[in-house]
Design a protein around this motif. Sequence first.
Motif, PDB file in Angstrom:
ATOM      1  N   ALA A 139       1.262  -1.308  -0.470  1.00 45.87           N
ATOM      2  CA  ALA A 139       0.553   0.085   0.599  1.00 45.87           C
ATOM      3  C   ALA A 139       1.271   1.604   0.197  1.00 45.87           C
ATOM      4  O   ALA A 139       0.698   2.482  -0.621  1.00 45.87           O
ATOM      5  CB  ALA A 139      -1.025  -0.250   1.261  1.00 45.87           C
ATOM      6  N   GLU A 140       1.840   0.808   1.203  1.00 45.99           N
ATOM      7  CA  GLU A 140       3.017   2.977   0.784  1.00 45.99           C
ATOM      8  C   GLU A 140       3.492   2.458  -0.785  1.00 45.99           C
ATOM      9  O   GLU A 140       3.736   4.080  -0.876  1.00 45.99           O
ATOM     10  CB  GLU A 140       3.889   2.355   1.511  1.00 45.99           C
ATOM     11  CG  GLU A 140       3.444   2.677   3.302  1.00 45.99           C
ATOM     12  CD  GLU A 140       4.507   2.758   4.343  1.00 45.99           C
ATOM     13  OE1 GLU A 140       5.166   3.657   4.305  1.00 45.99           O
ATOM     14  OE2 GLU A 140       4.545   1.603   5.361  1.00 45.99           O
ATOM     15  N   ALA A 141       4.058   1.128  -0.879  1.00 38.45           N
ATOM     16  CA  ALA A 141       4.942   1.368  -2.147  1.00 38.45           C
ATOM     17  C   ALA A 141       3.407   2.371  -3.202  1.00 38.45           C
ATOM     18  O   ALA A 141       3.904   2.945  -3.917  1.00 38.45           O
ATOM     19  CB  ALA A 141       5.788   0.585  -2.832  1.00 38.45           C
ATOM     20  N   ARG A 142       2.484   1.468  -3.479  1.00 41.31           N
ATOM     21  CA  ARG A 142       1.263   1.757  -4.289  1.00 41.31           C
ATOM     22  C   ARG A 142       1.286   3.544  -4.042  1.00 41.31           C
ATOM     23  O   ARG A 142       0.936   4.420  -5.029  1.00 41.31           O
ATOM     24  CB  ARG A 142       0.163   1.102  -4.161  1.00 41.31           C
ATOM     25  CG  ARG A 142      -0.532   1.619  -5.451  1.00 41.31           C
ATOM     26  CD  ARG A 142      -1.529   0.525  -5.343  1.00 41.31           C
ATOM     27  NE  ARG A 142      -3.198   0.181  -6.357  1.00 41.31           N
ATOM     28  CZ  ARG A 142      -4.278   0.090  -5.923  1.00 41.31           C
ATOM     29  NH1 ARG A 142      -4.545  -1.215  -5.639  1.00 41.31           N
ATOM     30  NH2 ARG A 142      -5.438  -0.027  -6.757  1.00 41.31           N
ATOM     31  N   GLY A 143       0.771   3.792  -3.294  1.00 40.59           N
ATOM     32  CA  GLY A 143       0.570   5.451  -2.151  1.00 40.59           C
ATOM     33  C   GLY A 143       1.567   6.335  -3.464  1.00 40.59           C
ATOM     34  O   GLY A 143       1.308   7.586  -3.503  1.00 40.59           O
ATOM     35  N   MET A 144       3.372   6.044  -3.462  1.00 39.87           N
ATOM     36  CA  MET A 144       3.879   6.622  -3.550  1.00 39.87           C
ATOM     37  C   MET A 144       4.023   6.630  -4.482  1.00 39.87           C
ATOM     38  O   MET A 144       4.629   7.412  -5.530  1.00 39.87           O
ATOM     39  CB  MET A 144       5.086   6.130  -2.823  1.00 39.87           C
ATOM     40  CG  MET A 144       6.049   6.344  -1.514  1.00 39.87           C
ATOM     41  SD  MET A 144       5.245   8.081  -0.743  1.00 39.87           S
ATOM     42  CE  MET A 144       7.109   8.525  -1.293  1.00 39.87           C
ATOM     43  N   ARG A 145       3.505   5.783  -5.622  1.00 36.48           N
ATOM     44  CA  ARG A 145       3.580   5.834  -6.519  1.00 36.48           C
ATOM     45  C   ARG A 145       2.716   6.993  -6.962  1.00 36.48           C
ATOM     46  O   ARG A 145       2.367   8.151  -8.525  1.00 36.48           O
ATOM     47  CB  ARG A 145       3.397   4.206  -7.356  1.00 36.48           C
ATOM     48  CG  ARG A 145       3.451   4.394  -8.835  1.00 36.48           C
ATOM     49  CD  ARG A 145       2.966   3.350  -9.611  1.00 36.48           C
ATOM     50  NE  ARG A 145       1.853   2.761  -9.146  1.00 36.48           N
ATOM     51  CZ  ARG A 145       0.852   1.641  -9.491  1.00 36.48           C
ATOM     52  NH1 ARG A 145       1.342   0.684 -10.439  1.00 36.48           N
ATOM     53  NH2 ARG A 145       0.123   0.469  -8.868  1.00 36.48           N
ATOM     54  N   GLU A 189      -6.061   3.698   0.752  1.00 39.79           N
ATOM     55  CA  GLU A 189      -6.053   4.263   2.842  1.00 39.79           C
ATOM     56  C   GLU A 189      -6.495   3.507   3.854  1.00 39.79           C
ATOM     57  O   GLU A 189      -5.887   4.127   4.457  1.00 39.79           O
ATOM     58  CB  GLU A 189      -7.025   5.980   1.833  1.00 39.79           C
ATOM     59  CG  GLU A 189      -7.383   6.505   3.165  1.00 39.79           C
ATOM     60  CD  GLU A 189      -8.295   5.909   3.606  1.00 39.79           C
ATOM     61  OE1 GLU A 189      -9.270   6.795   4.876  1.00 39.79           O
ATOM     62  OE2 GLU A 189      -9.696   5.530   3.028  1.00 39.79           O
ATOM     63  N   PRO A 190      -7.215   2.681   3.146  1.00 41.56           N
ATOM     64  CA  PRO A 190      -7.147   1.747   4.448  1.00 41.56           C
ATOM     65  C   PRO A 190      -6.492   0.975   4.802  1.00 41.56           C
ATOM     66  O   PRO A 190      -6.744   0.553   6.193  1.00 41.56           O
ATOM     67  CB  PRO A 190      -8.443   0.662   3.492  1.00 41.56           C
ATOM     68  CG  PRO A 190      -8.950   1.592   2.697  1.00 41.56           C
ATOM     69  CD  PRO A 190      -8.126   1.968   2.272  1.00 41.56           C
ATOM     70  N   THR A 191      -6.030   0.826   4.696  1.00 39.19           N
ATOM     71  CA  THR A 191      -4.418  -0.254   4.831  1.00 39.19           C
ATOM     72  C   THR A 191      -3.326   0.678   5.056  1.00 39.19           C
ATOM     73  O   THR A 191      -2.681  -0.469   6.101  1.00 39.19           O
ATOM     74  CB  THR A 191      -3.683  -0.653   3.763  1.00 39.19           C
ATOM     75  OG1 THR A 191      -5.306  -1.312   2.809  1.00 39.19           O
ATOM     76  CG2 THR A 191      -3.097  -2.391   3.592  1.00 39.19           C
ATOM     77  N   LEU A 192      -2.889   1.809   5.141  1.00 38.65           N
ATOM     78  CA  LEU A 192      -1.917   2.700   5.447  1.00 38.65           C
ATOM     79  C   LEU A 192      -2.196   3.044   7.654  1.00 38.65           C
ATOM     80  O   LEU A 192      -3.567   2.977   7.875  1.00 38.65           O
ATOM     81  CB  LEU A 192      -2.542   3.853   4.990  1.00 38.65           C
ATOM     82  CG  LEU A 192      -1.575   4.010   3.329  1.00 38.65           C
ATOM     83  CD1 LEU A 192      -1.780   5.073   3.105  1.00 38.65           C
ATOM     84  CD2 LEU A 192      -0.055   3.106   3.406  1.00 38.65           C
ATOM     85  N   GLN A 193      -1.091   2.751   8.160  1.00 44.41           N
ATOM     86  CA  GLN A 193      -1.203   3.116   9.444  1.00 44.41           C
ATOM     87  C   GLN A 193      -1.538   5.036   9.553  1.00 44.41           C
ATOM     88  O   GLN A 193      -0.840   5.902   8.894  1.00 44.41           O
ATOM     89  CB  GLN A 193       0.377   2.498   9.877  1.00 44.41           C
ATOM     90  CG  GLN A 193       0.495   1.040   9.931  1.00 44.41           C
ATOM     91  CD  GLN A 193      -0.169   0.371  10.582  1.00 44.41           C
ATOM     92  OE1 GLN A 193      -0.832   0.948  11.824  1.00 44.41           O
ATOM     93  NE2 GLN A 193       0.433  -0.719  10.497  1.00 44.41           N
ATOM     94  N   PRO A 194      -1.856   5.401  10.769  1.00 42.25           N
ATOM     95  CA  PRO A 194      -1.598   6.133  11.205  1.00 42.25           C
ATOM     96  C   PRO A 194      -0.422   6.504  11.109  1.00 42.25           C
ATOM     97  O   PRO A 194       0.973   6.007  11.600  1.00 42.25           O
ATOM     98  CB  PRO A 194      -2.148   6.022  12.612  1.00 42.25           C
ATOM     99  CG  PRO A 194      -3.221   5.030  12.870  1.00 42.25           C
ATOM    100  CD  PRO A 194      -2.581   4.180  11.890  1.00 42.25           C
ATOM    101  N   LYS A 195      -0.012   7.911  11.196  1.00 41.18           N
ATOM    102  CA  LYS A 195       0.593   8.497  11.148  1.00 41.18           C
ATOM    103  C   LYS A 195       1.597   8.469  12.711  1.00 41.18           C
ATOM    104  O   LYS A 195       3.155   8.237  13.132  1.00 41.18           O
ATOM    105  CB  LYS A 195       1.010  10.009  11.608  1.00 41.18           C
ATOM    106  CG  LYS A 195       1.581  11.176  11.437  1.00 41.18           C
ATOM    107  CD  LYS A 195       2.258  12.645  11.846  1.00 41.18           C
ATOM    108  CE  LYS A 195       2.493  13.032  12.644  1.00 41.18           C
ATOM    109  NZ  LYS A 195       2.484  14.423  13.138  1.00 41.18           N
TER     110      LYS A 195
END
Length: 564
Positions: A139-145, A189-195
Motif C-alpha cells: 500500500a505504501e509503495a502504491r501510494g508513493m507511486r 487509504e484503508p491499509t495505511l497506518q496512522p502517522k
Amino acid sequence: MKKKLSTIFTVAGLLMLSNACTDLKEQVLDETLTANLSEEETVNGLLAPTYALLPNLFQHTTYFALQEISTDEAILPYRGGTDWGDNGIYLALHAHNTTSTDPNVNNTWNQLVQSISRCITAIEGLKSAKSPNAALYTAEARGMRAYYNMVMLDLFGIVFVKDDPGTTSTIIRGDEAVKYIESELLAVEPTLQPKSVVGPGRLNQAAVWSLLARLNLNAAVYRNIYGTTFDFKAEDMDKVIQYTDKVINSGQAKLSADYFAIFGNANHTNEEIIFAVDQRAELNGHNRMAYFSISGDQFPLAEFPTANGTDGPGITSDFYQSWVQAYGAVDPSRDPRFYQQNLSIYSNAADTCVADADYKINRGILRGQQYGALRVNGAFLRCPDGKLKVGKLSYVTRNRADLPVSFSELIDFTTAGSNYNTGYRVEKYEFSSKSNTGRNRGEADIVIARLADIYLMRAEAKLRKSNDAAGALADVNLVRASRTKTLAPPALNSITLDLLFRERGFEFYWEMLRRPDMIRFGKYEGKWTEKTNSDVKKRIFPIPQTAIDGASNLPGYLKQNDGY
C-alpha cells in the motif's frame, strides 16, 4: 538514453541506490542488498527505495527551484557576475523562459521517473512476500507511486500508468490523470497506518487524506491546464472539505505554537507535520534549504568555521511588499512567521561576545545589516573570555570586504540588483547543527504536508464552493491564533480569495507551494520583478529533451508540452 521507457522503468529501480532511509517506530527501512536476508529484511529492502530519492527530488536546485524561483516569491540573479550564472537557467526559470534542456528540469524529471520505477519494482517484488507487513508495504509503495505521479502531473502535465514491469507505461493527462491518482490513493487509504505509528517520513493515513485534498483543490487546473478560467466544481470542493475534515478530526496532527519549530532541526517529532522528507543527520540527510539563501559570509555554527551560506535566491520586492501592505505602518516582523530574532546584537549593540552554545543565526526573512561570528584566516575571532566575537559582517570571502552583508529590498537582473548583498534572504529552515559545510548532514525534515495547509485548503474550498466567508475566516484565524510562542498575528476581520492567497504566501513561503497556488488563483501570468511573460503554456514545464530522445523509437509516445 536510446532505450525504451519500459526498460528504463524496469531497471531504474535497481540503480542509484542512496543512503536515505525512512522510519518505522524508530526502526529504519534499510535498502542494503546483502545475502541471507530474513523475510522482514527483504520486504524492507523492497520498500525503502521507494522513499530513497525524495531527498534528491527536494534538493534546492530541483523541486524547490521549479516551484519557487518560477514565482513572485524567489529570484536568483547572476550574483556579482560570477556566481549562480549556470548558463542563465535561473534567470530563464524566473522569467518563464525555461527550455527543454534545462538541467534542473531534467534532474527533477529523472528523480520522479526513477522513483515511480522503484515503486513499481517494490509492488512487483512484494507480491510473493510472506512477511506480515507485505500488504502495508505494498500500500505504501502504491501510494508513493500515486504521489510521484501527482507531482509529475503538477509539473509536467502527464501521468505514467504502469503495473506490469515488462510493459510500456501508458501516458494519461487531464481528468483521466486526476481520476487515476485519486483512485490509487483511495485504494491504499484503508491499509495505511496512522502517522503516530509510522511517523511523518512514511506515507500514512493523514498524508493520503492531505494529498487527496490537494489533488481535488487543484483538479480544475489539472483538467484544463491552459484555461483562461478554472471550473472549481462543487463536488471537488466537497471532497477537499471531506478529506481535510478527516485529517483534523483524526487528531493525527496539531498546530505548532512555535512557527519556526516546524522547520527546526528537531522537527521530526513536530506534531504539525503530517508528511515529510526524512532528513535526519544519522540517515545522511542533506537538507540544503538553510544554506541556499544566506550569505557566504554568514557562518551559523560556532563548531564549524567552514559551514556557511551561498548567496542564492532572495525574495522579490513584490513579495516583500505584500507583507508591507498587510501591516501598513507596523513592521511586518510583528508577525511571528516573518522573523525570529536569535542574536541579541540586534537589540543590544553592546552584546558583541556570544557563548558558543547561545550562538544561533536569525530565522525567517532577513533584512538589512547582518551580524555574526567574525572570521579571519579561516578561524573565528574570540573575545578575551573565549566567547565568539560577533559583529557586522562584510563580504570577506568574496574579496569584497568593502561590501557589507546588508540585505537590500532591491533584487533584479541588473548589475546593481545582482550584487551579493541584494535581496532580503530567507532562513526558514534551521541550519543543521551537525553540518560541517552547510551542504551536508541536514537535520530538519522537509515538509510535504502540514496541518496549517489542511485548514487553509478547507478555507479555500468553503470560499470557492459556496462563498462561506465566515467558515473560511474561522479556519484562517484559527491557524493565525495558534502561533502563540510569541505574539500571534492579529485576527483578520474578513476574507476573500485574494486575501487568502496573500495569507497562503505568509504561511507557506519557501515551502514549494507557491507555483501551484499562483496558477490556481490566476496570478501566474501576472508581472513581477523581471517577469513579464504571460503565456499560459508556461504553467507546466517542458519535458526534458533527453526523455523525448530516449523514447524516439516509440513514435508519438512522448510528446513535448505545448509552447516548448
